[in-house]
Design an enzyme around this catalytic site. Structure first.
Site, short mmCIF file in Angstrom:
data_model
loop_
_atom_site.label_atom_id
_atom_site.label_comp_id
_atom_site.label_asym_id
_atom_site.label_seq_id
_atom_site.Cartn_x
_atom_site.Cartn_y
_atom_site.Cartn_z
N HIS A 1 -5.93 -3.12 -2.47
CA HIS A 1 -4.69 -3.30 -3.23
C HIS A 1 -5.05 -3.57 -4.68
O HIS A 1 -6.02 -4.28 -4.98
CB HIS A 1 -3.90 -4.47 -2.65
N CYS B 1 0.46 1.16 -5.99
CA CYS B 1 0.04 0.01 -6.80
C CYS B 1 -0.96 0.43 -7.85
O CYS B 1 -1.03 -0.17 -8.93
CB CYS B 1 -0.54 -1.08 -5.90
#
Length: 536
Positions: free
Chosen positions: A490, A168
């Site tokens: 994240h 990510c």
């Protein structure tokens, strides 16, 4: 591609007419006889390298064939001042002054006639031609004017990226680069010419060009950037593996690799051989000025370092820094006196101080990006333990140091240092730092430096000074955020696809967002684009 032609093509037509275009088109683009096809096979080779390249162009002012990829036709046009050429594969006209393909209705009619003649001479009953509406179809179109509203319904440029296993951090940076306007225009205009010849599979710039083609293809299925990830692992081995990496570290490493690959093409300017002229440096490189003032004789020693981003501290008592261009890149930009060394393998997690001085009180916590920049450009006392030898009074004296922006980049990237590391101590700083949609960098320029810590009184009290220039104003176009803790988290990002439209990118998912959501997000990397560009 231009649809209105250009003045250079019109000047050429007025001087020479269209006969040469008709001959070349009939003999080398759409051959109507067996002899023409035989001549085409024998003569369609570059004059310089003797190769039959796919993108062979012919000069319309003399007998010269040159390949486009190796820029032999470009060199001929510049040397002979022959501004107009023709692509022998498709018959399109290229203007070497405008550096673009141009359209001309008269030449298009000639091309249509030649294609029909070739079809008839070959005895073909059917051949592909671009669709052109008949008179009846035009009437139907006028009676039914419904069209798809592209500005509202189009998703071109909004394509998700598959997470390949804790990637990510990479997807957020790729989305930010894909929506950097001037970098997007560079790749979409096919400006990159690979110098690796048949080894283009190993060129990260070629893979970035492919990424832009995929993102702006109009497809909605998520794209899998596995080749790009492989090339990043190959060229920046400290990022190899499926562990979660730092998005800022990936950005700097990616810019470094792209810079090294780009400068092989046209990285050195003729006017200054020590200045890199590749697209990465032209967009991202700024000049950071450091003024060290001797407290005894007031002598000022000034150095200017090239930088790709500015790292801003958020924690109390921390040391701030800016990432200089890596040594491999700095060699092309010019020698930097007393600059801090930078390793592309060094990440934010090391937090190595690059300036060697602190500039914050123990209880300092910034509340806005502007406050961070004020702190970054504030005059600092180096202290008794960091005396320097003054070049004027020739003795070791205490001094002050101030950082300002000598040259602003086209794209300014601000890195809010949310990860703090020290011996046996690691934490994430989640302090909310506000940032504006429009940012004026005038007060942080070297030209705005004065005796009041580099600011006018109006700036200190958050009132715009009347002399502020619009030339130094920036607009926010991408924000990268980190959610979670320092051990596990994240990355997502917000990107602006048009003036008023924001989207949230989370790997393969893309959703509409509001400006309020963007400005209220935590913020880790902030990307701003200059509103007014200066052309050399």
């Amino acid at each position: 591609m231009s649809f209105n032609g250009c003045q250079h093509l019109q000047t050429y037509k007025e001087a020479t007419g269209t006969t040469t275009y008709r001959i070349i088109y009939s003999c080398f683009v759409s051959c109507s006889t067996a002899d023409a096809r035989r001549r085409k096979a024998e003569l369609s080779k570059c004059v310089e390298c003797k190769e039959a390249k796919p993108r062979l162009h012919a000069c319309l002012s003399c007998i010269y064939f040159g390949c486009y990829d190796k820029r032999h036709i470009h060199a001929h046009a510049q040397d002979k001042k022959h501004h107009i050429g023709i692509d022998l594969s498709y018959g399109t006209i290229y203007c070497f002054v405008c550096e673009d393909y141009v359209y001309d209705s008269e030449l298009e009619e000639i091309a249509k006639a030649q294609r029909r003649r070739a079809t008839l001479s070959l005895g073909l009953k059917q051949r592909f031609f671009p669709w052109e509406p008949t008179e009846e179809e035009l009437i139907l179109l006028r009676c039914n004017p419904k069209r798809r509203r592209v500005t509202e319904a189009s998703h071109i440029g909004l394509r998700g990226l598959i997470n390949l296993g804790n990637t990510c951090f990479m997807n957020c940076i790729l989305q930010s680069l894909a929506h950097t306007p001037i970098l997007r225009d560079y790749f979409m205009a096919d400006k990159h010419t690979c110098q690796k010849n048949d080894d283009s599979q190993q060129c990260l710039v070629c893979e970035m060009a492919r990424l832009y083609q995929e993102v702006y293809s109009g497809l909605r299925t998520p794209y899998i950037p596995y080749k790009l990830l492989h090339l990043v692992w190959t060229n920046a081995r400290h990022l190899a593996g499926y562990e979660q990496q730092d998005a800022h570290e990936f950005l700097i490493a990616a810019l470094d690799v792209l810079h090294r690959h780009c400068k092989e093409m046209n990285g050195v300017s003729d006017s200054n051989p020590h200045h890199c002229n590749c697209i990465i440096d032209r967009i991202f490189t700024g000049g950071l000025q450091s003024d060290v003032t001797c407290k005894r004789c007031n002598n000022v020693s000034t150095t200017i370092d090239p930088i790709w981003d500015i790292s801003l501290d958020l924690g109390p008592g921390s040391i701030h820094s800016s990432h200089l261009i890596p040594p491999a890149a700095t060699a092309a930009v010019g020698d930097v006196a007393n600059s801090t060394s930078f390793s592309s393998a060094a990440s934010e997690s090391t937090n190595s101080p690059s300036t060697g001085f602190t500039n914050s009180p123990g209880n300092y916590e910034p509340t806005s990006l502007v406050e961070c920049l004020k702190r970054f450009t504030k005059t600092e006392h180096l202290g008794n333990s960091a005396k320097i030898k003054c070049s004027k009074c020739h003795s070791y004296q205490e001094s002050t140091k101030q950082l300002t922006m000598k040259k602003l980049p086209i794209v300014a990237c601000f890195h809010l240092k949310r990860f703090e590391h020290s011996t046996g101590y690691h934490k994430k700083i989640s302090t909310f730092v506000s940032f504006p949609e429009e940012l004026d960098m005038t007060p942080f320029m070297s030209s705005s430096r004065n005796h009041n810590n580099g600011y006018s009184s109006q700036v200190i009290h958050s009132t715009p000074a009347p002399h502020m220039s619009c030339d130094n104003k920036y607009s926010l176009f991408a924000v990268v955020n980190h959610y979670g803790t320092i051990e596990s988290g994240h990355y997502t990002c917000y990107i602006r696809s048009s003036k008023e439209k924001w989207f949230r990118c989370e790997d393969h998912l893309i959703k509409r967002a509001t400006a309020g959501e963007v400005l209220n997000s935590e913020g880790y990397l902030l990307f701003y684009h200059k509103q007014i560009l200066e052309y050399e």
